[in-house]
Design an enzyme around this catalytic site. Structure first.
Site, PDB file in Angstrom:
ATOM      1  N   SER A  13      30.316   4.850 -11.177  1.00 56.08           N
ATOM      2  CA  SER A  13      30.552   6.284 -10.892  1.00 56.08           C
ATOM      3  C   SER A  13      31.579   6.824 -11.860  1.00 56.08           C
ATOM      4  CB  SER A  13      31.082   6.443  -9.462  1.00 56.08           C
ATOM      5  OG  SER A  13      32.443   6.015  -9.417  1.00 56.08           O
ATOM      6  N   ASP A  14      31.542   8.128 -12.071  1.00 53.89           N
ATOM      7  CA  ASP A  14      32.687   8.723 -12.728  1.00 53.89           C
ATOM      8  C   ASP A  14      33.830   8.638 -11.720  1.00 53.89           C
ATOM      9  OD1 ASP A  14      33.032  11.535 -15.013  1.00 53.89           O
ATOM     10  OD2 ASP A  14      34.440   9.969 -14.400  1.00 53.89           O
ATOM     11  N   TRP A  15      35.016   8.805 -12.197  1.00 54.16           N
ATOM     12  CA  TRP A  15      36.201   8.536 -11.353  1.00 54.16           C
ATOM     13  C   TRP A  15      36.330   9.582 -10.254  1.00 54.16           C
ATOM     14  CZ3 TRP A  15      35.073   5.050 -14.479  1.00 54.16           C
ATOM     15  CH2 TRP A  15      35.811   3.875 -14.625  1.00 54.16           C
TER      16      TRP A  15
END
Ligand code: GLC
Length: 729
Positions: free
Chosen positions: A269-271
């Site tokens: 995932s993106d953060w």
């Protein structure tokens, strides 16, 4: 108790056997299938001895930039780091502050817009190798890059990190970069998948786009990265697509990525891009990163609060979720580990060496684009005793800091003014910043006047301005709020032109800008964020030591409304705060300008040289082709000038009288060729007929339309030397 002890030991036997066996047969991820079978056997035997808690722990963060291994049996942690053009400084375990280590100074390579502007895939491989060596040396297993989101609007804060507006160019340039990174035993993590084409409301904006535009414009570079590039990981984007966050999106992650493209790597995932446990479990996410920890849950395991943490464990334990869903995630993670941290043969890496500096310098000099050069103001002989004024804050400002997650702590950075002073020993330089990005009006008025006074008494003026990676000035997390240059640089350039006509505007930026002063200056050079070697590269071009050969990877519209994303108003860009509609559809960038006949200031693929070239003898090997053929375009490139130089021959193809909407023409091939002055070289560009397919929304598949096509051959999208007619039968 003894039985349990025995069970644990007995269960270890297959793993120990396989481990012994694997020591005789080194497992290389790219080698033949036998190793794949062995690898899968090893992975399955590990899975069989892991507890559910251990497997869950591998599917989410344990710190800001690492995910858990299995300490009990020696499976290592996974360490990740930004970014696409250099290895980010070490971060603290569980906050966004830097750890202030002293061993994490690195080489800053030019940002990827510059790499794209080289139109040189071989150089992109060298870039990936150098960057991967620095990631490896910094003991990072996953490099969070490259970014390949398509340049849709000149206001997007992160365009500087990406490869421009054309899906074919982005695809050709991203594949060798990934190969280069991964040959170091470091996983690339191509990002941000997908449709993250602006920073405004990036965390939730829902993108609505047609299947054609999705598959023909926004996915090709990701598809190339996964299928040809073999990227071992991919990062979900923050935004939504058709109502679901991209970090757990059924269409993007399961249907397209894991099923259609047969991706065998890890979706990260993106953060803090994860928002829903059920979707994260079922819609293709493998490692959840960046979701804030919660020490109240557990002092030792504060990330258990992640969506793929305790709530995932509970669903497995209650039987609501089958364990094989968890096992698939862990198998992917173990496969990535065997390609990286468990790969005993991976190289050792290296950092801050001459080879990396040379790569950074080559990309910078090959990526700089000469846009205008009236009266051949450039190059300037380094032996001249000229008086030259250097005006502009960007002449001195560090451009390796700022911009968000891609910022760096560099071992060195040559500023433009340092590079110029080093190259031009006999020139008398005078400097004024002319404006300041953090001064009040009175101070800027003083700086303006100071700049004008040195401009008046100089032979030539280098205006070194542009954007600067401050918020809203080419930065993650914020889009630009205007198309013009900030800090009233436009007014200053106009004022300078009234007192000195010999102005070279050197733009340091990662985006197109408005140029109201274009007719008042003699020279314009697009100089990107060039990294550690910036000043040396700029000086080498200005002195003629290197002949510029860069070509624009995106269009410079005259005004913002000339851009397709802005033409359709707010609902198209930036959206209404919840949703946006990509109404320009497949007509992005030059596709829009060509088809709508809107002349830009500078076109995609455009770039001048200090020499001149003539393209001739342009032919196709046949007049008609079947769908399984390749089209061979031959061309002779003659250097008709007095300096050795490189030209980029570009091949665009368009369909006459198509039954579906089409752009006038689309880039389907290019080749950069170096030719000595007065000499000629023949080149051939091969294009598979399958590359002419359009995406049929009715059939949800690619479709090659038969009939007449036009092949456009030239050295820019708006400078076509010859058109050829062919037929697909
Ligand atoms: C950021 C960025 C992403 C980066 C990640 C880790 O928000 O969107 O590109 O890799 O978080 O810093």
């Amino acid at each position: 108790m003894f039985i349990k002890y025995l069970q644990n030991r007995v269960l270890l036997i297959p793993f120990i056997l396989i481990a012994i066996l694997s020591n005789q047969i080194k497992v290389h991820s790219q080698s033949i299938n036998t190793n794949e079978v062995l690898l899968n056997t090893k992975i399955d035997s590990i899975i069989s001895i892991l507890t559910i808690e251990e497997k869950i722990a591998m599917c989410h963060a344990q710190s800001k930039f690492s995910s858990a291994g299995v300490p009990r049996i020696g499976i290592p942690e996974l360490w990740m780091s930004d970014g696409p053009h250099g290895i980010r400084p070490e971060m603290n375990w569980d906050n966004w502050n830097y750890a202030n280590w002293t061993n994490d100074y690195v080489t800053a390579f030019p940002a990827l817009t510059c790499l794209a502007a080289t139109f040189n895939p071989d150089l992109s491989k060298e870039y990936g190798v150098s960057l991967g060596e620095e990631a490896r040396y910094r003991k990072k297993d996953v490099l969070l890059g490259p970014g390949v989101n398509i340049y849709r609007t000149p206001l997007n804060g992160r365009n500087f990190e990406y490869l421009g507006e054309d899906p074919f160019l982005a695809s050709e340039m991203v594949v060798p970069y990934i190969h280069g990174v991964q040959q170091n035993g470091v996983a690339a993590c191509v990002k941000h998948y997908a449709l993250n084409n602006q920073e405004q409301w990036r965390g939730h904006i829902n993108v609505e786009v047609s299947d054609r535009a999705l598959h023909e414009i926004y996915l090709p570079a990701f598809k190339a990265a996964i299928i040809e590039g073999q990227s071992w990981s991919i990062m979900g984007a923050y935004n939504k697509f058709r109502g679901e966050h991209c970090c757990h999106n059924q269409i993007l992650l399961n249907d397209i990525l894991k099923n259609k493209w047969a991706f065998d790597g890890v979706v990260i995932s993106d953060w803090a891009g994860t928002h829903n446990t059920n979707q994260a479990i079922h819609n293709g996410l493998d490692i959840e990163m960046g979701t804030p920890s919660n020490k109240n849950i557990s002092k030792r395991y504060p990330y258990n609060n992640n969506f793929l943490g305790l709530s995932f464990l509970e669903k497995i334990n209650t039987g609501e979720v089958k364990e094989d869903i968890l096992n698939d995630k862990v198998k992917r993670i173990l496969r990535l580990m065997y390609r990286t941290t468990l790969n005993q043969d991976r190289p050792l890496g290296s950092i801050n060496n001459k080879a990396h500096s040379n790569t950074a310098y080559k990309v910078a000099t090959e990526g700089i684009v000469l846009l205008k050069n009236e009266d051949n103001l450039l190059p300037i002989d380094t032996h001249n005793n000229l008086n030259i004024a250097i005006i502009g804050e960007n002449a001195k400002k560090s451009m390796t800091i700022g911009g968000g997650s891609s910022e760096l702590k560099v071992a060195y950075e040559i500023s433009p003014i340092e590079g110029l002073k080093k190259h031009f020993k006999n020139v008398n330089f005078k400097f004024s910043s002319g404006y300041s990005s953090n001064a009040n009006e009175a101070e800027n008025y003083r700086l303006n006047n100071e700049a004008l006074s040195i401009a008046k008494e100089s032979d030539i003026v280098f205006f070194i301005g542009g954007l600067n990676k401050n918020s809203s000035q080419d930065s993650e997390g914020s889009d630009r709020q205007q198309y013009n240059l900030p800090y009233d640089q436009d007014g200053l350039i106009e004022s300078i032109s009234e007192v000195n006509k010999n102005i070279a505007v050197i733009l340091i930026s990662g985006n197109a800008i408005r140029m109201p002063w274009l007719s008042d200056v003699k020279t314009v050079m697009q100089s990107w964020y060039l990294g550690s070697e910036a000043g040396n590269a700029i000086a080498s071009i200005i002195s003629g030591e290197v002949n510029p050969s860069g070509k624009l990877p995106f269009t410079f519209p005259k005004k913002l409304m000339d851009n397709g994303a802005h033409y359709y108003g707010e609902l198209s860009y930036p959206g209404n705060g919840e949703t946006q509609f990509y109404k320009e559809d497949i007509l992005v960038g030059y596709r829009w300008h060509d088809t709508k006949k809107i002349t830009p200031n500078f076109a995609f693929g455009y770039g001048l040289s200090y020499t001149s070239f003539d393209l001739s003898k342009i032919n196709s090997d046949k007049k008609s082709y079947s769908s399984t053929d390749s089209i061979k375009i031959s061309c002779e490139v003659k250097n008709t000038g007095t300096l050795k130089g490189s030209e980029v021959v570009q091949v665009y193809i368009g369909k006459k009288n198509s039954k579906v909407k089409r752009a006038l023409k689309e880039l389907k091939g290019f080749k950069k060729i170096s030719v000595n002055e007065g000499k000629s070289k023949k080149i051939e560009i091969k294009i598979g007929v399958n590359k002419l397919a359009y995406y049929s929304e009715k059939k949800s598949e690619w479709n090659i339309e038969k009939g007449e096509y036009i092949i456009y051959v030239g050295n820019a999208s708006d400078n076509i030397t010859k058109e050829l007619k062919i037929t697909i039968i």
